[in-house]
Design a protein around this motif. Structure first.
Motif, mmCIF file in Angstrom:
data_model
loop_
_atom_site.group_PDB
_atom_site.id
_atom_site.type_symbol
_atom_site.label_atom_id
_atom_site.label_comp_id
_atom_site.label_asym_id
_atom_site.label_seq_id
_atom_site.Cartn_x
_atom_site.Cartn_y
_atom_site.Cartn_z
ATOM 1 N N ALA A 74 1.066 -31.119 88.835
ATOM 2 C CA ALA A 74 -0.369 -30.858 88.655
ATOM 3 C C ALA A 74 -0.751 -29.472 89.159
ATOM 4 C CB ALA A 74 -1.181 -31.934 89.363
ATOM 5 N N ALA A 75 -0.007 -28.985 90.138
ATOM 6 C CA ALA A 75 -0.288 -27.656 90.697
ATOM 7 C C ALA A 75 0.216 -26.542 89.793
ATOM 8 C CB ALA A 75 0.342 -27.534 92.078
ATOM 9 N N HIS A 76 0.972 -26.881 88.753
ATOM 10 C CA HIS A 76 1.515 -25.891 87.824
ATOM 11 C C HIS A 76 1.146 -26.295 86.388
ATOM 12 C CE1 HIS A 76 4.053 -25.537 91.429
ATOM 13 N NE2 HIS A 76 3.950 -24.251 91.156
ATOM 14 N N PRO A 77 -0.101 -26.079 86.015
ATOM 15 C CA PRO A 77 -0.575 -26.549 84.711
ATOM 16 C C PRO A 77 0.186 -25.964 83.521
ATOM 17 C CG PRO A 77 -2.247 -25.209 85.806
ATOM 18 C CD PRO A 77 -1.128 -25.385 86.766
ATOM 19 N N GLU A 78 0.903 -24.865 83.708
ATOM 20 C CA GLU A 78 1.653 -24.256 82.622
ATOM 21 C C GLU A 78 3.021 -24.918 82.421
ATOM 22 O OE1 GLU A 78 3.217 -22.603 86.313
ATOM 23 O OE2 GLU A 78 1.186 -22.990 85.644
ATOM 24 N N ALA A 79 3.443 -25.741 83.363
ATOM 25 C CA ALA A 79 4.760 -26.386 83.289
ATOM 26 C C ALA A 79 4.761 -27.483 82.221
ATOM 27 C CB ALA A 79 5.122 -26.988 84.647
ATOM 28 N N PRO A 80 5.907 -27.690 81.573
ATOM 29 C CA PRO A 80 5.979 -28.790 80.600
ATOM 30 C C PRO A 80 5.823 -30.133 81.308
ATOM 31 C CG PRO A 80 8.145 -27.782 80.921
ATOM 32 C CD PRO A 80 7.158 -26.975 81.711
ATOM 33 N N CYS A 81 5.331 -31.105 80.597
ATOM 34 C CA CYS A 81 5.049 -32.393 81.233
ATOM 35 C C CYS A 81 6.192 -33.390 81.077
ATOM 36 C CB CYS A 81 3.740 -32.981 80.712
ATOM 37 S SG CYS A 81 3.802 -33.523 79.012
ATOM 38 N N VAL A 82 7.375 -32.925 80.734
ATOM 39 C CA VAL A 82 8.511 -33.817 80.536
ATOM 40 C C VAL A 82 8.815 -34.616 81.806
ATOM 41 C CG1 VAL A 82 10.269 -32.048 81.052
ATOM 42 C CG2 VAL A 82 10.843 -34.000 79.615
ATOM 43 N N ASP A 83 8.671 -34.007 82.967
ATOM 44 C CA ASP A 83 8.942 -34.733 84.210
ATOM 45 C C ASP A 83 7.872 -35.775 84.500
ATOM 46 O OD1 ASP A 83 11.379 -33.496 84.784
ATOM 47 O OD2 ASP A 83 10.389 -31.821 85.796
ATOM 48 N N ALA A 84 6.632 -35.461 84.192
ATOM 49 C CA ALA A 84 5.560 -36.447 84.368
ATOM 50 C C ALA A 84 5.798 -37.636 83.435
ATOM 51 C CB ALA A 84 4.196 -35.813 84.101
ATOM 52 N N ASP A 85 6.206 -37.336 82.217
ATOM 53 C CA ASP A 85 6.514 -38.391 81.253
ATOM 54 C C ASP A 85 7.664 -39.252 81.765
ATOM 55 O OD1 ASP A 85 6.189 -39.540 78.491
ATOM 56 O OD2 ASP A 85 8.281 -38.889 78.379
ATOM 57 N N ARG A 86 8.706 -38.622 82.311
ATOM 58 C CA ARG A 86 9.859 -39.351 82.842
ATOM 59 C C ARG A 86 9.432 -40.279 83.973
ATOM 60 N NH1 ARG A 86 12.194 -38.246 87.358
ATOM 61 N NH2 ARG A 86 11.455 -36.098 87.431
ATOM 62 N N LEU A 87 8.595 -39.791 84.869
ATOM 63 C CA LEU A 87 8.122 -40.607 85.985
ATOM 64 C C LEU A 87 7.269 -41.775 85.503
ATOM 65 C CD1 LEU A 87 7.260 -37.701 88.421
ATOM 66 C CD2 LEU A 87 9.086 -39.386 88.738
ATOM 67 N N ALA A 88 6.394 -41.520 84.539
ATOM 68 C CA ALA A 88 5.540 -42.588 84.010
ATOM 69 C C ALA A 88 6.374 -43.624 83.258
ATOM 70 C CB ALA A 88 4.455 -42.010 83.102
ATOM 71 N N ARG A 89 7.381 -43.178 82.512
ATOM 72 C CA ARG A 89 8.253 -44.114 81.798
ATOM 73 C C ARG A 89 9.055 -44.972 82.776
ATOM 74 N NH1 ARG A 89 8.556 -43.366 76.369
ATOM 75 N NH2 ARG A 89 7.674 -41.431 75.596
ATOM 76 N N ALA A 90 9.534 -44.371 83.848
ATOM 77 C CA ALA A 90 10.278 -45.127 84.864
ATOM 78 C C ALA A 90 9.372 -46.175 85.495
ATOM 79 C CB ALA A 90 10.842 -44.184 85.926
ATOM 80 N N ARG A 91 8.138 -45.812 85.759
ATOM 81 C CA ARG A 91 7.188 -46.763 86.341
ATOM 82 C C ARG A 91 6.904 -47.892 85.358
ATOM 83 N NH1 ARG A 91 6.128 -50.029 89.492
ATOM 84 N NH2 ARG A 91 3.989 -50.637 89.805
ATOM 85 N N LEU A 92 6.713 -47.555 84.087
ATOM 86 C CA LEU A 92 6.482 -48.572 83.055
ATOM 87 C C LEU A 92 7.677 -49.521 82.946
ATOM 88 C CD1 LEU A 92 4.781 -49.779 80.780
ATOM 89 C CD2 LEU A 92 5.740 -48.017 79.262
ATOM 90 N N ASP A 93 8.884 -48.974 82.988
ATOM 91 C CA ASP A 93 10.079 -49.825 82.947
ATOM 92 C C ASP A 93 10.090 -50.801 84.117
ATOM 93 O OD1 ASP A 93 10.930 -48.537 80.653
ATOM 94 O OD2 ASP A 93 12.411 -47.276 81.693
ATOM 95 N N GLU A 94 9.748 -50.326 85.304
ATOM 96 C CA GLU A 94 9.706 -51.197 86.480
ATOM 97 C C GLU A 94 8.641 -52.281 86.315
ATOM 98 O OE1 GLU A 94 10.284 -53.111 90.019
ATOM 99 O OE2 GLU A 94 11.606 -51.742 88.946
ATOM 100 N N VAL A 95 7.484 -51.927 85.802
ATOM 101 C CA VAL A 95 6.420 -52.908 85.561
ATOM 102 C C VAL A 95 6.904 -53.968 84.572
ATOM 103 C CG1 VAL A 95 4.140 -53.218 84.494
ATOM 104 C CG2 VAL A 95 4.492 -51.404 86.174
ATOM 105 N N ARG A 96 7.579 -53.533 83.528
ATOM 106 C CA ARG A 96 8.085 -54.488 82.537
ATOM 107 C C ARG A 96 9.140 -55.415 83.140
ATOM 108 N NH1 ARG A 96 8.046 -50.251 77.491
ATOM 109 N NH2 ARG A 96 5.904 -50.689 76.871
#
Length: 141
Positions: A74-96
């Motif tokens: 979030a502190a680097h708005p120019e960075a690609p969001c692939v890592d945020a997506d990876r973290l959210a997907r991992a969390r979704l997998d755990e929820v499932r």
């Protein structure tokens, strides 16, 4: 207009308890804020927004390491969001996985209840199932 608020006000505005704010400081999710002449922590609007971000991420079940990574992103708005997506997907997998485990638990409890014909505790399928894990039909641990 920039303003600074005390830790109590930051807690009220962010929905995060004072002790939790201190914990976040210790864990490095928040930098130690400047202090007033009376030695009170002073939080800017930006820091209060960061607390809200952390609280929301915690509400969604992200662990502290993931939150740290998300804050860095979030502190680097120019960075690609692939890592945020990876973290959210991992969390979704755990929820499932947890939902699947809860469904298995639900099924086993329903089976135990359906098989319970009343009567005495000595002939109760609920008691028997709890006493002998081998009687369970699904993986629920």
């Amino acid at each position: 207009m920039a303003r600074d608020v005390t830790i109590g006000e930051a807690a009220r505005e962010s929905g995060v308890k004072v002790t939790t704010i201190r914990f976040y400081e210790e864990r490095g999710l928040l930098k130690a804020p400047p202090r007033s002449g009376g030695n009170q922590r002073l939080f800017s609007d930006r820091e209060v927004a960061r607390l809200r971000f952390i609280r929301h991420a915690r509400d969604l079940g992200f662990d502290m390491d993931a939150i740290g990574e998300l804050l860095d992103l979030a502190a680097h708005p120019e960075a690609p969001c692939v890592d945020a997506d990876r973290l959210a997907r991992a969390r979704l997998d755990e929820v499932r996985r947890r939902i699947a485990a809860l469904r298995a638990l639900e099924g086993e409890l329903e089976r135990m209840i359906v098989n319970c014909a009343g009567g005495t505790a000595g002939q109760c399928s609920v008691i028997e199932s709890l006493a002998d894990h081998g009687q369970c039909h699904g993986a629920h641990d």
